[in-house]
Write an enzyme that holds these catalytic residues in place. Structure first.
Site, PDB file in Angstrom:
ATOM      1  N   MET B   1      -1.032 -25.703  98.593  1.00 46.22           N
ATOM      2  CA  MET B   1      -0.976 -26.022 100.026  1.00 46.22           C
ATOM      3  C   MET B   1       0.480 -26.099 100.467  1.00 46.22           C
ATOM      4  O   MET B   1       1.380 -25.951  99.679  1.00 46.22           O
ATOM      5  CB  MET B   1      -1.704 -27.331 100.303  1.00 46.22           C
ATOM      6  N   CYS B   2       0.673 -26.373 101.704  1.00 42.48           N
ATOM      7  CA  CYS B   2       1.995 -26.262 102.286  1.00 42.48           C
ATOM      8  C   CYS B   2       2.155 -27.394 103.283  1.00 42.48           C
ATOM      9  O   CYS B   2       1.236 -28.150 103.541  1.00 42.48           O
ATOM     10  CB  CYS B   2       2.123 -24.941 103.024  1.00 42.48           C
ATOM     11  N   GLU B   3       3.352 -27.493 103.832  1.00 40.24           N
ATOM     12  CA  GLU B   3       3.544 -28.437 104.937  1.00 40.24           C
ATOM     13  C   GLU B   3       4.175 -27.721 106.122  1.00 40.24           C
ATOM     14  O   GLU B   3       5.040 -26.862 105.963  1.00 40.24           O
ATOM     15  CB  GLU B   3       4.410 -29.622 104.500  1.00 40.24           C
ATOM     16  N   ASN B 108      -1.098 -23.593 107.000  1.00 39.57           N
ATOM     17  CA  ASN B 108      -1.338 -24.481 105.867  1.00 39.57           C
ATOM     18  C   ASN B 108      -2.830 -24.451 105.614  1.00 39.57           C
ATOM     19  O   ASN B 108      -3.621 -24.717 106.525  1.00 39.57           O
ATOM     20  CB  ASN B 108      -0.819 -25.891 106.236  1.00 39.57           C
TER      21      ASN B 108
END
Lengths: 285, 285
Positions: B1-3, B108
């Protein structure tokens, strides 16, 4: 007017030496103080750094010189504005995505009537004749090749040569066009090139007392080759070849792949190979 | 995942404080070590800086923190790869040109089947589901509006809300989408936001012992407003509002312009204005 710099090599290396020379022309040794930009390919993806300030005093340009990014294909530009104000949106190189790759374009010259040509799909973000011309090239490539990308640089080279003649008939159209594999370089009135191959020697910038031994550059092995194109020669102790106006060169992996118009049978090639150049051992003649 | 991080304000300012918090999550306080990117608008033109290395140790990320670029609209992203390797071409934000403006997009989540959808005009350069989804959004905007750009953010907001629900039905689709004027922020499962207005107070990063007084920022006058959106709240002493999954917010000039789904009559707005927030004087509650 502006100055162009293009580099394509068969191994990723850094373009700090050439970029330093160009950056000096961006407001110090040259009048090109209205912005600068550089696009550095990583595969088919190009990262572009741009500023609307002079390159020679730019902290970002200095950062790029001090933190060299390795690339096998790059286009750089310093701008003296003719059409369109000093703004980021008017700063070259311009970039678009086509057929899963970044296409990068920079122009030197003016095309006074090119903005009369209607666009159908591509749109410029800025106000320059250059970006409008780039949009025309992209639309022409889309309409010539449809869903197929002309992976052979000679094929796309012929198309860009013909388009270059058409658009360049009314104005000055020196341009660099890159697709992640090839560098296409058209001469409207000023363009020079040099082909270098290992073992390299030293060269000295025209614009500064800075010498480089290309053998010391990152990634340079015994088979290294690089082609460099610039509006005016960047080094003072190498033999640069000046293009005849109307010529389009196609470079790939540090070599000249094709020249348009195609040389007539019996006449020599438009551009001699490195081995026939004086100083082809990399040393100054 | 990412931000994700998005900022839109009514005066150009710098996003160093928020970007610093995000960059720390890029490999230090968070696991998002597979690249980072930030797009900073100057008018309708966005400059994008990208790297496929961790943000927290990146010289380029440090350069951007130390040489702040003023902007009224920005999107940033730190990446932990799920689909597509750690390469520049897979690094968010993604950018395309549409209707004379840069469109910037960061995602995301994962959309496991989105790449089964055929594209007709836009093409991804990298291998991510995210860039493919972005191409679908762009094609849908082109086909919905033709040669007209939906300059009213509410109109485009409704389109993006509907597309977000459609694509997000199979996966997690938190995204930020910017067009040079508006910031569209969709919550798939995690997204928070804060609206700040002058006179500002101090705030402290969640990820570092770093405090800022927003009144000291460049460009901040008595009428300054800014909206910040992030995957998780970036400050520890302000009241962030968590979005309900499925919500799409439209921000412009530091204010919330619209919320989708539209609040039912009689119910309060999805997002309180700054004046109704505890600590709306800018001080921590």
């Amino acid at each position: 007017m502006c100055e162009l710099l293009g580099m394509v090599s068969n191994v990723p290396t850094d373009i700090v030496f050439s970029f330093t020379g160009l950056a000096l022309r961006g407001g110090q040794t040259g009048p090109h103080a209205d912005g600068w930009g550089v696009s550095l390919y990583d595969g088919l993806f190009a990262r572009t750094f741009l500023e609307s300030h002079p390159a020679f005093s730019s902290p970002l340009a200095r950062f790029i010189r001090e933190n060299p990014i390795h690339t096998a294909l790059a286009i750089a530009h310093v701008r003296k504005m003719t059409r369109g104000g000093a703004a980021l949106k008017n700063t070259h190189p311009f970039m678009r995505v086509l057929h899963r790759r970044h296409i990068v374009f920079a122009h030197n010259g003016t095309l006074p009537t090119v903005r009369d040509r209607k666009l159908h799909l591509e749109t410029p973000v800025g106000d320059t004749d250059s970006e409008h011309a780039f949009c025309i090239l992209l639309e022409a490539i889309r309409s010539s090749y449809g869903e197929r990308y002309p992976a052979d640089g000679r094929e796309l080279g012929r198309t860009l040569y013909e388009l270059g003649n058409e658009l360049g008939a009314d104005g000055v159209f020196n341009f660099l066009f890159a697709d992640g594999e090839h560098l296409f370089a058209r001469c409207g009135d000023h363009l020079s090139c040099i082909l270098r191959q290992a073992p390299f020697g030293e060269a000295t910038l025209v614009d500064a007392d800075l010498k480089v031994n290309f053998n010391d550059l990152h990634g340079v092995g015994p088979d290294a080759r690089m082609a460099v194109v610039a509006t005016e020669p960047l080094t003072r102790d190498e033999l640069w070849r000046k293009a005849t106006p109307g010529t389009l060169w196609v470079f790939r992996a540090g070599e000249l792949l094709a020249t348009f118009p195609e040389p007539r049978e019996g006449s020599g090639p438009e551009l001699p190979g490195p081995s026939t150049l004086p100083g082809a051992d990399g040393r100054a003649p």
